[in-house]
Design a protein around this motif. Structure first.
Motif, mmCIF file in Angstrom:
data_model
loop_
_atom_site.group_PDB
_atom_site.id
_atom_site.type_symbol
_atom_site.label_atom_id
_atom_site.label_comp_id
_atom_site.label_asym_id
_atom_site.label_seq_id
_atom_site.Cartn_x
_atom_site.Cartn_y
_atom_site.Cartn_z
ATOM 1 N N TRP A 243 -1.667 -5.786 7.123
ATOM 2 C CA TRP A 243 -2.510 -4.946 6.264
ATOM 3 C C TRP A 243 -2.569 -5.492 4.840
ATOM 4 C CZ3 TRP A 243 0.091 -0.041 8.599
ATOM 5 C CH2 TRP A 243 -0.603 0.336 9.756
ATOM 6 N N ALA B 173 -7.951 1.969 2.014
ATOM 7 C CA ALA B 173 -7.531 2.411 3.344
ATOM 8 C C ALA B 173 -6.371 1.570 3.864
ATOM 9 C CB ALA B 173 -8.713 2.350 4.310
ATOM 10 N N CYS B 174 -6.458 0.251 3.654
ATOM 11 C CA CYS B 174 -5.368 -0.633 4.092
ATOM 12 C C CYS B 174 -4.073 -0.325 3.356
ATOM 13 C CB CYS B 174 -5.748 -2.095 3.868
ATOM 14 S SG CYS B 174 -7.052 -2.712 4.944
ATOM 15 N N THR C 99 -2.413 3.068 4.246
ATOM 16 C CA THR C 99 -1.636 3.037 5.491
ATOM 17 C C THR C 99 -0.270 2.402 5.249
ATOM 18 O OG1 THR C 99 -2.765 0.963 6.088
ATOM 19 C CG2 THR C 99 -3.627 2.984 7.050
ATOM 20 N N ALA D 204 1.846 5.081 3.620
ATOM 21 C CA ALA D 204 2.226 6.112 4.585
ATOM 22 C C ALA D 204 3.356 5.620 5.478
ATOM 23 C CB ALA D 204 1.011 6.515 5.421
ATOM 24 N N LEU D 205 3.250 4.385 5.945
ATOM 25 C CA LEU D 205 4.297 3.841 6.801
ATOM 26 C C LEU D 205 5.587 3.629 6.004
ATOM 27 C CD1 LEU D 205 4.863 2.947 9.677
ATOM 28 C CD2 LEU D 205 4.054 0.666 9.090
ATOM 29 N N SER E 32 -0.005 11.249 4.009
ATOM 30 C CA SER E 32 -0.773 11.465 5.241
ATOM 31 C C SER E 32 -2.065 12.213 4.943
ATOM 32 C CB SER E 32 0.069 12.247 6.261
ATOM 33 O OG SER E 32 1.218 11.504 6.636
ATOM 34 N N LEU F 15 -4.368 9.839 3.231
ATOM 35 C CA LEU F 15 -4.816 8.870 4.230
ATOM 36 C C LEU F 15 -5.997 9.423 5.015
ATOM 37 C CD1 LEU F 15 -4.038 6.069 5.415
ATOM 38 C CD2 LEU F 15 -2.671 7.281 7.105
ATOM 39 N N CYS G 131 -9.398 9.024 3.538
ATOM 40 C CA CYS G 131 -10.051 7.712 3.588
ATOM 41 C C CYS G 131 -11.179 7.704 4.617
ATOM 42 C CB CYS G 131 -9.034 6.619 3.930
ATOM 43 S SG CYS G 131 -7.838 6.302 2.618
ATOM 44 N N LEU H 140 -10.752 4.160 7.676
ATOM 45 C CA LEU H 140 -9.512 3.908 8.409
ATOM 46 C C LEU H 140 -9.743 2.969 9.585
ATOM 47 C CD1 LEU H 140 -7.830 7.430 8.416
ATOM 48 C CD2 LEU H 140 -7.147 5.411 7.118
ATOM 49 N N PRO I 284 -8.005 -0.701 8.705
ATOM 50 C CA PRO I 284 -6.636 -1.019 9.113
ATOM 51 C C PRO I 284 -6.430 -0.933 10.621
ATOM 52 C CG PRO I 284 -6.717 1.100 7.980
ATOM 53 C CD PRO I 284 -8.041 0.438 7.769
ATOM 54 N N ALA I 285 -7.178 -0.043 11.297
ATOM 55 C CA ALA I 285 -7.057 0.044 12.753
ATOM 56 C C ALA I 285 -7.518 -1.255 13.406
ATOM 57 C CB ALA I 285 -7.874 1.221 13.279
#
Length: 429
Positions: free
Chosen positions: A89, A336-337, A340, A343-344, A369, A372, A375, A379, A382-383
């Motif tokens: 990411w 967005a990247c 994430t 969040a992680l 979260s 996130l 976004c 999203l 990043p997915a």
């Protein structure tokens, strides 16, 4: 005993530099476009979210000092898959973010000097070319220069606040929510670009002793809250947020036509400094990922990773060149990247910290979260990176599994031992 190189004030400057960037040149306008004066709510909400997030990363840095940053924390908490995701990411966000930063600087300079529209793209290309050339030649911006660039940005921002305060009128705040709460949510999505970067403090953790990192983080929060909310309120209240170059408009209230060249030159200097720094970080990040077989092993040299960055930015530039300049999607994709990643990282802190630190991490995870989710459709970026990276990684494992001396992860024994040494940096903001 290792000598600590960062005191509270120098440390505060470095932590603040990880959050504050040239993205502030355009974000007041983009947020106002999404939510009108109600963008102030988005600014204030993200300041509130930043408190537990910043404290969490400071506590992580004190608990596990070193340069590995969020990738190291995620890997320690959840395993190699989380380590890989954070690295991918970050690496993928750099070309998007640096292109957006270069275009923002180009827009400001072109507007300031009264040059036609195409000049924005030309200036951005020149800034990127200069930054790539500097990195290829091994030139690096030192810490003192970085602090100087940060001071320049603060002077511009604070000067804009002071100059535009007398022009603030109640009429500019009506209607306050012309696009409803949905507009505020969309403003949060783009403003995340100005609030990610707290993880940067974790890379500096080994340079602090005792509670200095926590103190520096707290001071950074205070400065950021005053500057960000000051810009948000005065830009909206003076009508400057309607301009694509809001800081120039704000400064012109106090210093007249001089504001244009001042902000134009400042934009170029700040943009080059940020792009140069993050390209240097990205080249090392790519090499570190390649050493661990999380990217093609041919990229294990920073120079080759730099070529990948150049190719990615060129492709992104070509894709966006044929349409009207719009920084909004580039900034949202980058946000967005990086959201994430945050969040992680905060979720990892829930597993790694104990006591009050864990409670703060739980609050930070819940709030990140929520942001996130705001976004929205971005999203998918990043997915898609996670899916693509996983597919490429699976291909590596098939080819490497049959080779002697590899681990069950498909990495060489030497590479596997290097897992904790990944260094990540946020893209230019």
């Amino acid at each position: 005993m290792t000598k600590t190189r960062l005191g509270v004030w120098a440390g505060t400057a470095m932590v603040l530099g990880g959050v504050l960037g040239p993205g502030m040149l355009v974000l007041p306008h983009l947020a106002a476009t999404a939510a009108g004066p109600g963008a102030i709510v988005a600014w204030a909400g993200l300041v509130v979210v930043s408190v537990p997030v910043a404290i969490t990363f400071a506590r992580l840095g004190a608990r596990l000092p070193g340069g590995g940053g969020v990738a190291h924390y995620a890997g320690a908490a959840f395993g190699r898959w989380a380590y890989a995701l954070v690295g991918w990411w970050f690496f993928a966000a750099v070309p998007i973010g640096t292109l957006a930063g270069a275009l923002a600087g180009g827009l400001y300079a072109a507007t300031a000097f009264g040059w036609p529209g195409p000049a924005t793209t030309v200036i951005a290309a020149l800034v990127l070319t200069a930054a790539f050339a500097a990195n290829a030649a091994g030139l690096r911006i030192g810490a003192k220069v970085q602090v100087g660039l940060l001071a320049l940005l603060l002077v511009v921002l604070i000067g804009a606040i002071v100059a535009s305060t007398p022009a603030v009128q109640a009429a500019y705040f009506e209607p306050f929510l012309p696009r409803g709460l949905g507009g505020v949510g969309r403003a949060v999505g783009v403003l995340m670009f100005a609030f990610v970067g707290w993880e940067a403090a974790s890379h500096l953790s080994a340079e602090f002793s005792g509670k200095r990192l926590l103190t520096a983080t707290s001071l950074t929060l205070a400065v950021m809250a005053v500057v960000y909310l000051g810009v948000a309120v005065t830009a909206a209240g003076s009508g400057a947020a309607a301009s694509p170059v809001p800081l120039t408009t704000m400064l012109s209230t106090g210093i007249g036509r001089t504001a244009a060249p001042v902000t134009g030159v400042a934009a170029l200097v700040l943009t080059f400094g940020a792009v140069n720094t993050y390209l240097a970080g990205a080249s090392r990040l790519g090499a570190a990922l390649a050493e661990q077989r999380l990217l093609p092993h041919r990229l294990a040299r920073p120079g080759r990773s730099l070529l990948v960055m150049a190719a990615a930015i060129t492709v992104a530039g070509v894709v966006t060149a044929g349409r009207p300049l719009d920084l909004d999607p580039l900034l949202r994709a980058t946000s967005a990247c990086l959201a994430t990643v945050m969040a992680l990282g905060t979720a990892a802190a829930v597993r790694l910290l104990r006591g009050p630190g864990r409670a703060t991490a739980i609050a930070a995870t819940a709030l990140t979260s929520l942001t996130l989710a705001l976004c929205g459709a971005y999203l998918v970026v990043p997915a898609a990176i996670a899916i693509f990276g996983g597919a490429v990684r699976a291909g590596f494992q098939k080819r490497l599994h049959s080779r002697p001396g590899t681990t069950s992860h498909g990495t060489s024994a030497g590479s596997a031992r290097n897992t904790g040494r990944l260094t990540t940096k946020s893209p230019a903001r």
